[in-house]
Design an enzyme around this catalytic site. Sequence first.
Site, PDB file in Angstrom:
ATOM      1  N   THR A   1      53.178 -10.894 -36.378  1.00 33.99           N
ATOM      2  CA  THR A   1      51.842 -10.325 -36.211  1.00 33.99           C
ATOM      3  C   THR A   1      51.404 -10.353 -34.749  1.00 33.99           C
ATOM      4  OG1 THR A   1      51.050 -12.513 -36.822  1.00 33.99           O
ATOM      5  CG2 THR A   1      50.931 -10.822 -38.522  1.00 33.99           C
TER       6      THR A   1
ATOM      7  N   SER B   1      63.156 -21.215 -26.097  1.00 30.18           N
ATOM      8  CA  SER B   1      63.012 -20.370 -24.896  1.00 30.18           C
ATOM      9  C   SER B   1      61.642 -20.548 -24.255  1.00 30.18           C
ATOM     10  CB  SER B   1      63.164 -18.886 -25.223  1.00 30.18           C
ATOM     11  OG  SER B   1      64.185 -18.673 -26.122  1.00 30.18           O
TER      12      SER B   1
ATOM     13  N   ASP C   1      54.553 -17.901 -28.825  1.00 29.00           N
ATOM     14  CA  ASP C   1      55.319 -19.104 -28.478  1.00 29.00           C
ATOM     15  C   ASP C   1      54.865 -19.681 -27.137  1.00 29.00           C
ATOM     16  OD1 ASP C   1      56.580 -18.241 -30.725  1.00 29.00           O
ATOM     17  OD2 ASP C   1      58.425 -17.596 -29.727  1.00 29.00           O
TER      18      ASP C   1
END
Length: 431
Positions: free
Chosen positions: A81, A173, A217
């Site tokens: 999303t 990452s 993230d």
Amino acid sequence: MGPCSRVLFAAGYLQTPGSSRNEGCLSFQTMTEKPAGNDVSAASLMQPEARTLREQFQKLYGEEARVFRAPGRVNLIGEHTDYNEGFVMPVAMDLYTWVAVAARKDSRVHVYSQNLRERAEMDLQDLKLRVQRHWSAYVLGVAASLRMSGAEIGGANLLVEGRVPMGAGLSSSASVEVATGYALLESSGLSRSPVDLAKICQRAENEFAGARCGIMDQMIACCGRANYALILDCRTLGFRLLPLFADAQFVVCNSMVKHDHATGEYNARRADCETATRILAEQMPGVRALRDVSLGDLERYAKLLPEVVYRRSRHVISENARVEDARGALERGDPESLGRLMSESHRSLQEDYEVSSTELDLLVGIARGIAGVYGSRMTGGGFGGCTISLVGSGAVEEFQSAVAQGYERATGRKPDIYIVRASDGVREALE
Ligand code: GLA
């Protein structure tokens, strides 16, 4: 317009009792009140790893270093999303990437990866980095992206050690990027807001690592809080803290199947969403992203969309609504409702978005058969990686052994299992 566009968020920074706000820089403090859930004191976790890394840095470069760490994350709900300007609900986990740094007198950035035993370097005068499928893109790409954003960072020696499992969908990452970005800023005596640092790191991943990831993230690696989940509005980048349950735990199970091959599929899903937005915006001029579309709107114009694009859109739109419902469930202390939403999310990701895998479906199936489990779903980008389950506190031990046995029996692989301890975002490891 979708129901989610009505949700209001505090912009940018967090302002809660006991927290301190520090204009324009990343140094805010952990809350002093004691919330429900696991108690993770960042200070007590930092010491041993930071000290070891500092010693290794001394051996490698012959000088003193400062050490920083940024967390991996798990997303409770709100998958795929973020790049549709929607809503996500991540938690920063107590698995970190550690970065030791010392400034150099020239304009070079040297980095050594403790995990891979490899080095890489660049000159900040020359920002013509190409997209590369190499670990160093996540470090040097951030240095380049900082410069491109106008942050006049200087040269630096870096030593990086990642303790977030790679390719497991726990955002190793972003934790490398954010720890690196923060370390480079600090070693140059500069600061950026958490939101700006998150954007700089996302740009590095988009432009130098070739993954068109969203902002979730990097945002949680910058803004995570011990003992809390975040609900993040990926359009405004405003967020709110949500308490975790007092008597139920989130448990992550790693399928041990890496999602290395996922970048192409990920970018393809993103392209499907862009196709949907383009077609729907022709009918509804206010639409900028799928976040602006309701399920009713989608049904009205369904015939205009290719079938696959329709299903991708249905996932995104229904998932946004589930995040809003999940917020209510956390605030009410209602694990049954959240568990149900998690299970619906998995079905939608499996059937409409098609990003699950046999192993993830198996883990979810095993989890749902265990007494005391409220719900279970794949988490992260998909195609491998992890599931997250919501388990009554009294059933966690039984859950761990039943999942480990059931999964190993079926696949021959032993799953890693983590009980989620919600942690702080990027910090310096202070003595
Ligand atoms: C990856 C990306 C995120 C997000 C998730 C799916 O983790 O990096 O931006 O899109 O997948 O929710």
